[in-house]
Design a protein around this motif. Structure first.
Motif, PDB file in Angstrom:
ATOM      1  N   CYS A   1      97.433  11.931   1.015  1.00 36.65           N
ATOM      2  CA  CYS A   1      98.461  11.180   0.281  1.00 36.65           C
ATOM      3  C   CYS A   1      98.381  11.455  -1.212  1.00 36.65           C
ATOM      4  N   ALA A   2      97.152  11.503  -1.741  1.00 30.68           N
ATOM      5  CA  ALA A   2      96.982  11.796  -3.160  1.00 30.68           C
ATOM      6  C   ALA A   2      97.459  13.202  -3.493  1.00 30.68           C
ATOM      7  N   THR A   3      97.231  14.145  -2.584  1.00 29.92           N
ATOM      8  CA  THR A   3      97.691  15.521  -2.807  1.00 29.92           C
ATOM      9  C   THR A   3      99.213  15.582  -2.817  1.00 29.92           C
ATOM     10  N   ALA A   4      99.848  14.865  -1.888  1.00 29.41           N
ATOM     11  CA  ALA A   4     101.312  14.852  -1.858  1.00 29.41           C
ATOM     12  C   ALA A   4     101.871  14.246  -3.138  1.00 29.41           C
ATOM     13  N   ALA A   5     101.291  13.125  -3.575  1.00 32.13           N
ATOM     14  CA  ALA A   5     101.766  12.476  -4.794  1.00 32.13           C
ATOM     15  C   ALA A   5     101.552  13.374  -6.010  1.00 32.13           C
ATOM     16  N   THR A   6     100.414  14.047  -6.058  1.00 34.09           N
ATOM     17  CA  THR A   6     100.120  14.952  -7.177  1.00 34.09           C
ATOM     18  C   THR A   6     101.093  16.120  -7.212  1.00 34.09           C
ATOM     19  N   THR A   7     101.363  16.694  -6.047  1.00 34.87           N
ATOM     20  CA  THR A   7     102.291  17.831  -5.962  1.00 34.87           C
ATOM     21  C   THR A   7     103.676  17.434  -6.446  1.00 34.87           C
ATOM     22  N   ALA A   8     104.134  16.257  -6.014  1.00 31.47           N
ATOM     23  CA  ALA A   8     105.465  15.793  -6.439  1.00 31.47           C
ATOM     24  C   ALA A   8     105.499  15.527  -7.931  1.00 31.47           C
TER      25      ALA A   8
ATOM     26  N   VAL B   1     102.826   7.519  -2.909  1.00 27.06           N
ATOM     27  CA  VAL B   1     103.019   7.654  -1.470  1.00 27.06           C
ATOM     28  C   VAL B   1     102.349   6.474  -0.787  1.00 27.06           C
ATOM     29  N   VAL B   2     102.989   5.918   0.229  1.00 24.10           N
ATOM     30  CA  VAL B   2     102.367   4.859   1.032  1.00 24.10           C
ATOM     31  C   VAL B   2     101.545   5.509   2.137  1.00 24.10           C
ATOM     32  N   LYS B   3     100.283   5.122   2.223  1.00 25.32           N
ATOM     33  CA  LYS B   3      99.430   5.711   3.251  1.00 25.32           C
ATOM     34  C   LYS B   3      99.808   5.192   4.631  1.00 25.32           C
ATOM     35  N   ASP B   4      99.985   6.107   5.552  1.00 24.23           N
ATOM     36  CA  ASP B   4     100.225   5.788   6.966  1.00 24.23           C
ATOM     37  C   ASP B   4      99.016   6.275   7.746  1.00 24.23           C
ATOM     38  N   ALA B   5      98.220   5.339   8.262  1.00 28.48           N
ATOM     39  CA  ALA B   5      97.015   5.699   9.009  1.00 28.48           C
ATOM     40  C   ALA B   5      97.287   5.878  10.490  1.00 28.48           C
ATOM     41  N   GLY B   6      98.571   5.915  10.896  1.00 29.44           N
ATOM     42  CA  GLY B   6      98.881   6.068  12.307  1.00 29.44           C
ATOM     43  C   GLY B   6      98.423   4.854  13.097  1.00 29.44           C
ATOM     44  N   ASP B   7      97.815   5.090  14.241  1.00 29.61           N
ATOM     45  CA  ASP B   7      97.339   4.009  15.092  1.00 29.61           C
ATOM     46  C   ASP B   7      95.888   3.632  14.822  1.00 29.61           C
ATOM     47  N   ASP B   8      95.320   4.162  13.727  1.00 26.68           N
ATOM     48  CA  ASP B   8      93.940   3.834  13.390  1.00 26.68           C
ATOM     49  C   ASP B   8      93.889   2.508  12.634  1.00 26.68           C
ATOM     50  N   PRO B   9      92.921   1.624  12.958  1.00 30.28           N
ATOM     51  CA  PRO B   9      92.801   0.352  12.246  1.00 30.28           C
ATOM     52  C   PRO B   9      92.119   0.532  10.897  1.00 30.28           C
ATOM     53  N   ASP B  10      92.733   1.287  10.039  1.00 30.52           N
ATOM     54  CA  ASP B  10      92.186   1.675   8.748  1.00 30.52           C
ATOM     55  C   ASP B  10      92.563   0.623   7.710  1.00 30.52           C
TER      56      ASP B  10
END
Length: 369
Positions: free
Chosen positions: A23-30, A72-81
């Motif tokens: 997520c940090a990489t995506a935000a940095t790239t943008a 970016v909002v982090k999406d951890a999928g189905d993990d209880p993160d």
């Protein structure tokens, strides 16, 4: 049969998510792209270490002279993160040519204060792989637009300091917020890898601090018991949870002089029976095994039968305590022997403390190597 993360995902059918590092990489790239072109790519696509190319929608963006921020909002999928849903921001600022890429910890991102981690003391808690991912993407964007790629990257996480209280960071000496993590960019649901990695880092921190005696504890009550028994400092306490095997296997490769294992009687009875994962979904208290131990400790046949039919491990213990049969000590000693078997001759002295829910020591073994 194929293994690894991809195989695990196919087996579980659960939806994967993205690490804080991705997520940090995506935000940095943008943010850097907008800084050079005036426009934020939305969604922004990045390349992960294993070649996947996910796209991330932007949740926030700001552009000013010499500086840009994307989130970016982090999406951890189905993990209880605990970081699922966290807003991860990257603010990119241009630096003079030759400055390179400089990382800063913004609000909600921690700072390293203890040795033994893969970053130097004083550095922002942005792990090596996420740093490399961001550096590589900055270089790629710079190459496309004729820029030098000399930037300051400040990563922040909204409410990160609060979220970090539910992580290992305070124990590891990472203060002020969360760590930016990930080696593949992908979160595998229920993989338990983050917890096991934290156990390993906890051992590393303890060793770097010169601790010769560490304790693997199943929870906060067992931690308090160990501190009362041995006076161990916080950085010598390993929150092993249910992962006794992870503690033992890592200490086998990275020995300390002494290891104390402390936990509830029922959980440690599972270790005594040979289970290295103490989670209730993966191992159960074996009352027949406890009955056998009770007989070894002098229990009558009728008492052993009651133990075998007891509703819980604690009930079995109470039956034996009432009859002056040292079931707690027997479980502790057998758990110690199982731990020594996993250590395979590593130069580590092991002792075990079994406690009840109030933290009372109900069983102990003698320290043995």
């Amino acid at each position: 049969m194929a293994g690894g993360r991809d195989a695990q995902l196919k087996h579980t059918g659960l939806r994967p998510g993205w690490t804080t590092g991705a997520c940090a990489t995506a935000a940095t790239t943008a943010a850097y792209t907008a800084l050079l072109t005036g426009d934020f790519p939305d969604p922004v696509t990045i390349t992960l270490p294993r070649g996947q190319t996910p796209a991330f929608a932007l949740a926030a963006e700001e552009l000013a002279a010499g500086c840009a921020m994307a989130a970016v909002v982090k999406d951890a999928g189905d993990d209880p993160d605990v970081t699922h849903g966290a807003l991860i921001r990257s603010t990119v600022r241009l630096l003079p040519a030759g400055s390179g890429v400089v990382f800063r910890a913004g609000e909600g991102v921690g700072t390293i204060t203890l040795p033994g981690l893969p970053l130097a003391v004083g550095e922002p808690a942005i792990n090596p792989v996420p740093r490399r991912m961001m550096t590589d993407h900055v270089s790629e964007v710079a190459g496309r637009h004729g820029a030098t790629g000399d930037v300051e990257i400040t990563i922040s996480v909204d409410h990160g300091a609060e979220i970090a209280r539910s992580t290992w960071n305070p124990r590891l000496g990472i203060l002020g917020g969360l760590s930016i993590l990930g080696t593949t960019g992908i979160v595998v649901p229920y993989s338990c890898s983050a917890w096991i990695d934290s156990i390993r880092r906890g051992v590393d921190v303890a060793r770097a601090a010169g601790r010769t005696h560490v304790a693997g504890c199943t929870g906060s009550t067992s931690e308090r018991t160990v501190v009362a028994e041995h006076g161990l400092p916080q950085d010598a306490l390993l929150d092993m949870g249910d992962f006794a095997g992870a503690v033992l296997k890592y200490i086998r490769r990275h020995p300390v002089d002494r290891l104390t294992l402390c936990g509830g009687f029922a959980k440690l009875s599972k270790l005594a029976a040979g289970h290295l994962d103490l989670h209730s979904a993966r191992s159960q208290v074996d009352k027949a095994f406890l009955a056998t131990l009770a007989r070894e400790g002098g229990a009558s046949a009728s008492l052993a039968a009651e133990v075998a039919e007891a509703n819980t491990g604690l009930a079995a213990l109470q039956l034996c305590e009432a009859a002056s049969v040292p079931l707690g000590n027997l479980v502790a000693s057998r758990a110690r022997d199982e731990a020594l078997a996993v250590l395979r001759g590593a130069p580590v002295t092991v002792d075990v403390l079994c406690i009840d829910r109030a933290g009372r020591v109900v069983g102990r073994s003698t320290p043995t190597r």
